[in-house]
Scaffold this motif. Sequence first.
Motif, PDB file in Angstrom:
ATOM      1  N   MET A   1      78.770   6.944  29.224  1.00  0.00           N
ATOM      2  CA  MET A   1      78.428   7.444  27.892  1.00  0.00           C
ATOM      3  C   MET A   1      78.762   6.422  26.802  1.00  0.00           C
ATOM      4  O   MET A   1      78.096   6.361  25.777  1.00  0.00           O
ATOM      5  CB  MET A   1      79.164   8.762  27.642  1.00  0.00           C
ATOM      6  N   ILE A   2      79.837   5.612  27.015  1.00  0.00           N
ATOM      7  CA  ILE A   2      80.227   4.611  26.010  1.00  0.00           C
ATOM      8  C   ILE A   2      79.125   3.575  25.847  1.00  0.00           C
ATOM      9  O   ILE A   2      78.743   3.218  24.721  1.00  0.00           O
ATOM     10  CB  ILE A   2      81.557   3.939  26.399  1.00  0.00           C
ATOM     11  N   LYS A   3      78.602   3.083  26.983  1.00  0.00           N
ATOM     12  CA  LYS A   3      77.526   2.099  26.914  1.00  0.00           C
ATOM     13  C   LYS A   3      76.300   2.680  26.221  1.00  0.00           C
ATOM     14  O   LYS A   3      75.644   2.006  25.418  1.00  0.00           O
ATOM     15  CB  LYS A   3      77.168   1.622  28.323  1.00  0.00           C
ATOM     16  N   THR A   4      75.999   3.920  26.528  1.00  0.00           N
ATOM     17  CA  THR A   4      74.852   4.575  25.898  1.00  0.00           C
ATOM     18  C   THR A   4      75.058   4.698  24.395  1.00  0.00           C
ATOM     19  O   THR A   4      74.130   4.459  23.602  1.00  0.00           O
ATOM     20  CB  THR A   4      74.645   5.975  26.507  1.00  0.00           C
ATOM     21  N   TYR A   5      76.265   5.072  24.000  1.00  0.00           N
ATOM     22  CA  TYR A   5      76.558   5.212  22.575  1.00  0.00           C
ATOM     23  C   TYR A   5      76.461   3.878  21.856  1.00  0.00           C
ATOM     24  O   TYR A   5      75.907   3.781  20.747  1.00  0.00           O
ATOM     25  CB  TYR A   5      77.956   5.806  22.400  1.00  0.00           C
ATOM     26  N   LEU A   6      77.001   2.813  22.474  1.00  0.00           N
ATOM     27  CA  LEU A   6      76.947   1.487  21.854  1.00  0.00           C
ATOM     28  C   LEU A   6      75.501   0.994  21.743  1.00  0.00           C
ATOM     29  O   LEU A   6      75.136   0.362  20.741  1.00  0.00           O
ATOM     30  CB  LEU A   6      77.789   0.496  22.658  1.00  0.00           C
ATOM     31  N   ARG A   7      74.678   1.280  22.769  1.00  0.00           N
ATOM     32  CA  ARG A   7      73.268   0.892  22.673  1.00  0.00           C
ATOM     33  C   ARG A   7      72.553   1.665  21.566  1.00  0.00           C
ATOM     34  O   ARG A   7      71.694   1.138  20.867  1.00  0.00           O
ATOM     35  CB  ARG A   7      72.566   1.132  24.013  1.00  0.00           C
ATOM     36  N   GLU A   8      72.935   2.947  21.408  1.00  0.00           N
ATOM     37  CA  GLU A   8      72.337   3.769  20.348  1.00  0.00           C
ATOM     38  C   GLU A   8      72.706   3.237  18.966  1.00  0.00           C
ATOM     39  O   GLU A   8      71.895   3.270  18.037  1.00  0.00           O
ATOM     40  CB  GLU A   8      72.818   5.221  20.514  1.00  0.00           C
ATOM     41  N   ARG A   9      73.929   2.737  18.823  1.00  0.00           N
ATOM     42  CA  ARG A   9      74.405   2.234  17.537  1.00  0.00           C
ATOM     43  C   ARG A   9      74.331   0.701  17.460  1.00  0.00           C
ATOM     44  O   ARG A   9      75.014   0.085  16.643  1.00  0.00           O
ATOM     45  CB  ARG A   9      75.862   2.682  17.319  1.00  0.00           C
ATOM     46  N   LEU A  10      73.509   0.105  18.273  1.00  0.00           N
ATOM     47  CA  LEU A  10      73.430  -1.357  18.325  1.00  0.00           C
ATOM     48  C   LEU A  10      72.982  -1.942  16.992  1.00  0.00           C
ATOM     49  O   LEU A  10      73.487  -2.986  16.552  1.00  0.00           O
ATOM     50  CB  LEU A  10      72.460  -1.779  19.437  1.00  0.00           C
ATOM     51  N   SER A  11      72.045  -1.286  16.324  1.00  0.00           N
ATOM     52  CA  SER A  11      71.566  -1.810  15.035  1.00  0.00           C
ATOM     53  C   SER A  11      72.674  -1.767  13.992  1.00  0.00           C
ATOM     54  O   SER A  11      72.804  -2.688  13.166  1.00  0.00           O
ATOM     55  CB  SER A  11      70.346  -1.017  14.564  1.00  0.00           C
ATOM     56  N   TRP A  12      73.494  -0.696  13.979  1.00  0.00           N
ATOM     57  CA  TRP A  12      74.606  -0.602  13.044  1.00  0.00           C
ATOM     58  C   TRP A  12      75.653  -1.688  13.335  1.00  0.00           C
ATOM     59  O   TRP A  12      76.182  -2.320  12.421  1.00  0.00           O
ATOM     60  CB  TRP A  12      75.258   0.773  13.134  1.00  0.00           C
ATOM     61  N   LEU A  13      75.953  -1.857  14.623  1.00  0.00           N
ATOM     62  CA  LEU A  13      76.926  -2.890  14.996  1.00  0.00           C
ATOM     63  C   LEU A  13      76.426  -4.271  14.599  1.00  0.00           C
ATOM     64  O   LEU A  13      77.187  -5.105  14.092  1.00  0.00           O
ATOM     65  CB  LEU A  13      77.176  -2.846  16.513  1.00  0.00           C
ATOM     66  N   GLY A  14      75.140  -4.497  14.818  1.00  0.00           N
ATOM     67  CA  GLY A  14      74.569  -5.788  14.436  1.00  0.00           C
ATOM     68  C   GLY A  14      74.631  -6.020  12.944  1.00  0.00           C
ATOM     69  O   GLY A  14      74.925  -7.139  12.476  1.00  0.00           O
ATOM     70  N   MET A  15      74.343  -4.955  12.181  1.00  0.00           N
ATOM     71  CA  MET A  15      74.395  -5.072  10.727  1.00  0.00           C
ATOM     72  C   MET A  15      75.808  -5.356  10.252  1.00  0.00           C
ATOM     73  O   MET A  15      76.045  -6.192   9.356  1.00  0.00           O
ATOM     74  CB  MET A  15      73.866  -3.790  10.085  1.00  0.00           C
ATOM     75  N   PHE A  16      76.808  -4.674  10.842  1.00  0.00           N
ATOM     76  CA  PHE A  16      78.199  -4.907  10.450  1.00  0.00           C
ATOM     77  C   PHE A  16      78.624  -6.331  10.786  1.00  0.00           C
ATOM     78  O   PHE A  16      79.229  -7.030   9.953  1.00  0.00           O
ATOM     79  CB  PHE A  16      79.101  -3.901  11.156  1.00  0.00           C
ATOM     80  N   LEU A  17      78.320  -6.798  11.988  1.00  0.00           N
ATOM     81  CA  LEU A  17      78.691  -8.163  12.380  1.00  0.00           C
ATOM     82  C   LEU A  17      77.985  -9.196  11.506  1.00  0.00           C
ATOM     83  O   LEU A  17      78.582 -10.225  11.126  1.00  0.00           O
ATOM     84  CB  LEU A  17      78.337  -8.382  13.851  1.00  0.00           C
ATOM     85  N   PHE A  18      76.711  -8.901  11.207  1.00  0.00           N
ATOM     86  CA  PHE A  18      75.975  -9.841  10.342  1.00  0.00           C
ATOM     87  C   PHE A  18      76.628  -9.933   8.966  1.00  0.00           C
ATOM     88  O   PHE A  18      76.781 -11.029   8.395  1.00  0.00           O
ATOM     89  CB  PHE A  18      74.519  -9.382  10.201  1.00  0.00           C
ATOM     90  N   GLY A  19      77.074  -8.800   8.408  1.00  0.00           N
ATOM     91  CA  GLY A  19      77.737  -8.800   7.098  1.00  0.00           C
ATOM     92  C   GLY A  19      79.049  -9.544   7.126  1.00  0.00           C
ATOM     93  O   GLY A  19      79.369 -10.297   6.190  1.00  0.00           O
ATOM     94  N   GLN A  20      79.810  -9.365   8.212  1.00  0.00           N
ATOM     95  CA  GLN A  20      81.093 -10.052   8.321  1.00  0.00           C
ATOM     96  C   GLN A  20      80.903 -11.560   8.457  1.00  0.00           C
ATOM     97  O   GLN A  20      81.626 -12.352   7.820  1.00  0.00           O
ATOM     98  CB  GLN A  20      81.874  -9.511   9.531  1.00  0.00           C
ATOM     99  N   ILE A  21      79.949 -11.945   9.279  1.00  0.00           N
ATOM    100  CA  ILE A  21      79.690 -13.375   9.465  1.00  0.00           C
ATOM    101  C   ILE A  21      79.171 -13.989   8.166  1.00  0.00           C
ATOM    102  O   ILE A  21      79.548 -15.119   7.782  1.00  0.00           O
ATOM    103  CB  ILE A  21      78.689 -13.595  10.615  1.00  0.00           C
ATOM    104  N   LEU A  22      78.302 -13.260   7.461  1.00  0.00           N
ATOM    105  CA  LEU A  22      77.761 -13.757   6.199  1.00  0.00           C
ATOM    106  C   LEU A  22      78.870 -13.953   5.178  1.00  0.00           C
ATOM    107  O   LEU A  22      78.901 -14.966   4.442  1.00  0.00           O
ATOM    108  CB  LEU A  22      76.712 -12.786   5.669  1.00  0.00           C
ATOM    109  N   LEU A  23      79.825 -12.984   5.132  1.00  0.00           N
ATOM    110  CA  LEU A  23      80.950 -13.087   4.203  1.00  0.00           C
ATOM    111  C   LEU A  23      81.809 -14.304   4.521  1.00  0.00           C
ATOM    112  O   LEU A  23      82.227 -15.047   3.617  1.00  0.00           O
ATOM    113  CB  LEU A  23      81.780 -11.802   4.264  1.00  0.00           C
ATOM    114  N   LEU A  24      82.065 -14.545   5.797  1.00  0.00           N
ATOM    115  CA  LEU A  24      82.850 -15.723   6.197  1.00  0.00           C
ATOM    116  C   LEU A  24      82.112 -17.007   5.883  1.00  0.00           C
ATOM    117  O   LEU A  24      82.719 -18.014   5.463  1.00  0.00           O
ATOM    118  CB  LEU A  24      83.178 -15.643   7.694  1.00  0.00           C
ATOM    119  N   LEU A  25      80.797 -16.991   6.080  1.00  0.00           N
ATOM    120  CA  LEU A  25      80.005 -18.194   5.813  1.00  0.00           C
ATOM    121  C   LEU A  25      80.021 -18.539   4.329  1.00  0.00           C
ATOM    122  O   LEU A  25      80.159 -19.720   3.951  1.00  0.00           O
ATOM    123  CB  LEU A  25      78.572 -17.977   6.305  1.00  0.00           C
TER     124      LEU A  25
END
Length: 336
Positions: free
Chosen positions: A1-25
């Motif tokens: 179920m964890i893998k399924t949940y992470l795949r379901e929220r993959l776009s949110w996780l990607g958006m959060f990581l993109f924001g963090q990386i952009l802030l560091l950059l």
Amino acid sequence: MIKTYLRERLSWLGMFLFGQILLLLIAYLDHSIPFQSVLYIVFLSTILFIIFLIIRYHKETAFMKRLNDWETSLDVSGFADAASPFEKIIEAALVNQTEQLHQTASRQQIALEQEKDELLSWIHEVKTPLTAMHLMIGRLDNDRAKASITFEWLRIHHLLDQQLHQLRLPSIDNDLYIEKVQIEDLLYAEIKSLQSWCIQKGMGFDVLLDATQVLSDAKWLAFILRQLLTNAVKYSNNFSPDIIVRSFTDQEHTVLEVTDFGRGIDAKDLPRIFDKGFTSTTWHQDSAATGMGLYLARKAADTLHIQITVHSEVGVGTTFTLAFPQPNELVRITGM
């Protein structure tokens, strides 16, 4: 179920990581912004995001876990505590679809019961002229015509009997009456009904009963014997040796055997002879076989806790064996 949940929220996780990386950059490229402070902020926000993700995982997957574990019993009571708006939409759709399925199943069940009742009524109505026909056949003077017509009458009678018991089989538990049954009485009654057929084929029965009494249901046991005796006569050649019916006690079980010396059953067919609709692969052109007799006999025998087995060799003959249960094994049937 964890893998399924992470795949379901993959776009949110990607958006959060993109924001963090952009802030560091940005902090890395713009020297006016302290990089270590931004890195500290990114670290704290990541920790908070992980905690938030864990909390939301348990909250958002509870409904999906219940949905995943849902049994196909059309019971939607477990979805009554849907939390989110999306879950409420799913719940409403499931309730509506389930209600429609309940209504459809109810209508089909009523229609099926009506059809069953009509067919049972038709069978009973047909049996009346068949009985009258049998009496008229008995008054015929032409022995050859009498034997031929009796044989065809017997086929119709057995086909109707099979159909009748097939309709009754689903409710067999409500129809059972376990008592001490005299095997001899049942056997001779069934053999008598096959008398004209046996005379036509020039064969008979050799009955050897060491055990004469069993605990069973007389009506359904008679039906099982009828299928075995009919098959023994049907698949025996003209002027074959007599069919042997014997009973004995073996290791506290009463055993009844029906042995014919007919064409036998091919070894590859033996595992399938009790399957519904199976006739034969060797004698596939035999259009008279329905493939229902042994199937119904096996179903009835299972309900009565009677073990039915078969041994056969092509060109030698076939032996069907009924092993009756001990009295203490009938507790589940009688409810005692």
